[in-house]
Design an enzyme around this catalytic site. Structure first.
Site, PDB file in Angstrom:
ATOM      1  N   GLY A 105      49.694  32.167  38.670  1.00  0.00           N
ATOM      2  CA  GLY A 105      48.629  32.550  37.479  1.00  0.00           C
ATOM      3  C   GLY A 105      48.271  33.999  37.890  1.00  0.00           C
ATOM      4  N   GLN A 119      42.702  41.223  38.630  1.00  0.00           N
ATOM      5  CA  GLN A 119      43.430  41.413  39.958  1.00  0.00           C
ATOM      6  C   GLN A 119      44.331  42.756  40.164  1.00  0.00           C
ATOM      7  OE1 GLN A 119      44.774  37.203  39.517  1.00  0.00           O
ATOM      8  NE2 GLN A 119      44.311  37.323  42.057  1.00  0.00           N
ATOM      9  N   CYS A 167      45.444  32.303  46.373  1.00  0.00           N
ATOM     10  CA  CYS A 167      45.291  33.421  45.370  1.00  0.00           C
ATOM     11  C   CYS A 167      45.967  34.410  45.588  1.00  0.00           C
ATOM     12  CB  CYS A 167      43.818  33.612  45.354  1.00  0.00           C
ATOM     13  SG  CYS A 167      43.314  34.897  44.055  1.00  0.00           S
ATOM     14  N   LEU A 168      46.696  35.258  45.052  1.00  0.00           N
ATOM     15  CA  LEU A 168      47.444  36.520  45.085  1.00  0.00           C
ATOM     16  C   LEU A 168      46.480  37.313  45.681  1.00  0.00           C
ATOM     17  CD1 LEU A 168      49.589  36.803  41.911  1.00  0.00           C
ATOM     18  CD2 LEU A 168      49.898  35.642  43.927  1.00  0.00           C
ATOM     19  N   HIS A 198      40.976  28.231  37.741  1.00  0.00           N
ATOM     20  CA  HIS A 198      41.101  29.467  38.546  1.00  0.00           C
ATOM     21  C   HIS A 198      41.279  30.696  37.989  1.00  0.00           C
ATOM     22  CE1 HIS A 198      42.936  30.881  42.762  1.00  0.00           C
ATOM     23  NE2 HIS A 198      43.155  31.908  41.722  1.00  0.00           N
ATOM     24  N   GLU A 199      42.023  30.821  36.796  1.00  0.00           N
ATOM     25  CA  GLU A 199      41.903  32.397  36.305  1.00  0.00           C
ATOM     26  C   GLU A 199      40.775  32.645  35.740  1.00  0.00           C
ATOM     27  OE1 GLU A 199      44.475  34.073  37.445  1.00  0.00           O
ATOM     28  OE2 GLU A 199      45.453  32.454  38.194  1.00  0.00           O
ATOM     29  N   HIS A 226      38.394  33.989  37.863  1.00  0.00           N
ATOM     30  CA  HIS A 226      38.583  35.343  38.065  1.00  0.00           C
ATOM     31  C   HIS A 226      37.935  36.424  36.866  1.00  0.00           C
ATOM     32  CE1 HIS A 226      41.094  35.945  41.602  1.00  0.00           C
ATOM     33  NE2 HIS A 226      42.242  34.832  40.934  1.00  0.00           N
TER      34      HIS A 226
HETATM   35 ZN    ZN Z   1      43.474  33.853  42.149  1.00  0.00          ZN
END
Ligand code: ZN
Length: 154
Positions: free
Chosen positions: A44, A49, A88-89, A130-131, A134
């Site tokens: 995701g 981000q 997480c990225l 999670h997304e 963000h």
């Molecule tokens: Zn993330």
């Protein structure tokens, strides 16, 4: 692809609703986001981000299908919760245990701006939560169980 950035604005800051539907700009942005997500082996990615402060995200559902989430909103969440590991990225190498709703119903818009309602369970529901976090200026580490964050960087 984009360089991933850690963006952590105050919780009160909501990224604005997107109105970029059906545009070349949105299409290109989604393609770049997808490339960045796959490059980082993510499941995701949210626009903030990678520097676009709009309510846009992608989710890799069932580990194979990319879903475009525009202005997504959780409209129903199960009482049943589930604990699972998340990374997480924006925080490479870190993992933590996070309690999430087992099932969620998400209202969103697609590329054309049409309203879509979808239900997700288990890991897919986790990705959605999670997304959407963000897009509300949050990161999973805010929700992770105390002491569960592990640094798996070599
Ligand atoms: Zn993330």
């Amino acid at each position: 692809f984009f360089f991933l950035m850690i963006r952590r604005p105050p919780r009160s800051t909501l990224f604005p609703y997107t109105t970029l539907f059906r545009s070349k700009k949105l299409f290109k942005f989604l393609k770049d986001m997808e490339e960045t997500m796959f490059h980082a082996n993510g499941v995701g990615i949210a626009a903030p981000q990678v520097g676009l402060n709009d309510r846009v995200a992608l989710a890799l559902v069932d580990n194979k299908k990319v879903i475009v989430l525009i202005n997504p909103e959780i409209i129903e969440a199960s009482e049943a919760m589930e604990i699972g590991e998340e990374g997480c990225l924006s925080l490479p190498g870190l993992w933590g245990r996070v309690k999430r709703h087992k099932k969620v119903t998400v209202k969103m818009q697609n590329f054309n701006g049409e309203k879509v309602v979808m239900k997700f369970t288990g890991f897919n529901a986790r990705i959605m939560q999670h997304e959407i976090d963000h897009l509300n200026g949050g990161l999973y580490i805010d929700r992770a169980e105390a002491g569960s964050i592990e640094d798996k960087n070599e």
